[in-house]
Scaffold this active site. Structure first.
Site, PDB file in Angstrom:
ATOM      1  CG  ASP A 178      -0.297  -0.001   2.547  1.00  0.00           C
ATOM      2  OD1 ASP A 178       0.856   0.451   2.668  1.00  0.00           O
ATOM      3  OD2 ASP A 178      -0.917  -0.476   3.513  1.00  0.00           O
ATOM      4  CG  ASP A 188     -10.195  -1.131  10.507  1.00  0.00           C
ATOM      5  OD1 ASP A 188      -9.116  -1.775  10.439  1.00  0.00           O
ATOM      6  OD2 ASP A 188     -10.586  -0.379   9.596  1.00  0.00           O
ATOM      7  CG  HIS A 214      -6.777  -2.104   8.184  1.00  0.00           C
ATOM      8  ND1 HIS A 214      -6.854  -1.306   9.301  1.00  0.00           N
ATOM      9  CD2 HIS A 214      -5.478  -2.031   7.775  1.00  0.00           C
ATOM     10  CE1 HIS A 214      -5.675  -0.773   9.559  1.00  0.00           C
ATOM     11  NE2 HIS A 214      -4.819  -1.200   8.640  1.00  0.00           N
TER      12      HIS A 214
END
Length: 239
Positions: free
Chosen positions: A65, A126, A128
């Protein structure tokens, strides 16, 4: 799943896993996608001495990312340079950069490169993985894609903080999508600390759903979790 006593032992096992893939590169290319953040810090320290004196030129490293920052180096690749590439003397020719300029063609590039042999991920609070935050997915079939930095207030505040202010925050960040990650040949996730215990239980023992993106990884045939006892404390299989 490999459950270790503490963060130090988790880091040692993760270092052995990463080094195992690096040392496979004898006469063929090996493609590894590696993670930044706080969890792998000790792992990278452990392998520094070995890698500084041993060159494995057939290994290529990918970031999965990227968060661009206006007027400054991008966040993920800068973190990887600081934690891993520079201390371990990784040659720049071995570093495959994924960013906002090439993300639309990157799935095709990965295929042309022979695919990712192993991707090492962290776990977000969360649930992810990579930049696939809860609430941002448009289905599990997405490949490499962009996500608006103003997707919602929570994401905007977080990215503004990471970017050093809203004036430096880019319009979007880019990430390997769920389909890209599931196309990797092996997935390794490293998880540490009590604060990750609740979400790890949802990932490994809850329903597979987009609200907990990493739950998808359970469907991969070669998925390994390396976790310390604090992070594993809520798991039924750890009792």
């Amino acid at each position: 799943m490999i459950i270790t006593q503490d963060y130090e032992n988790m880091s040692k096992i993760a270092a052995m896993e990463l080094m195992g893939w690096i040392t496979r590169a004898k006469n063929k290319r090996v493609n590894l996608a590696v993670t930044g953040g706080s969890t792998p810090v000790r792992m990278y320290e452990i392998i520094q001495t070995f890698l500084k004196d041993n060159k494995f030129e057939n290994v290529h490293y990918y970031n999965f990312d990227e968060i661009p920052i206006k007027g400054e180096p991008s966040l993920t690749i800068e973190s990887l340079h600081r934690l891993f590439f520079h201390p371990c003397s990784i040659d720049k020719a071995q570093i495959e950069i994924f960013n906002e300029k090439n993300y639309m063609d990157y799935d095709a590039k990965l295929t042309a490169d022979g695919g990712i042999d192993m991707i090492m991920l962290g776990l977000g609070l969360d649930g992810h993985f990579c930049g696939n935050l809860s609430g941002t997915l448009n289905g599990f079939g997405e490949g490499c894609h962009a996500v608006s930095c103003r997707f919602n207030e929570r994401i905007e505040k977080r990215l503004a903080f990471l970017s050093g202010g809203e004036d430096k925050m880019a319009d979007y960040y880019v990430t390997f999508g769920p389909a890209t990650v599931m196309g990797c040949k092996n997935i390794v996730m490293i998880v540490s600390g009590q604060k990750k215990a609740e979400i790890l239980k949802k990932v490994l023992e809850g329903p597979i759903c987009e609200e907990v993106p990493s739950s998808l990884l359970r469907l991969h045939p070669n998925f390994t979790v390396i976790v310390d006892r604090e992070a594993a404390s809520y798991l039924e299989q750890a009792i």
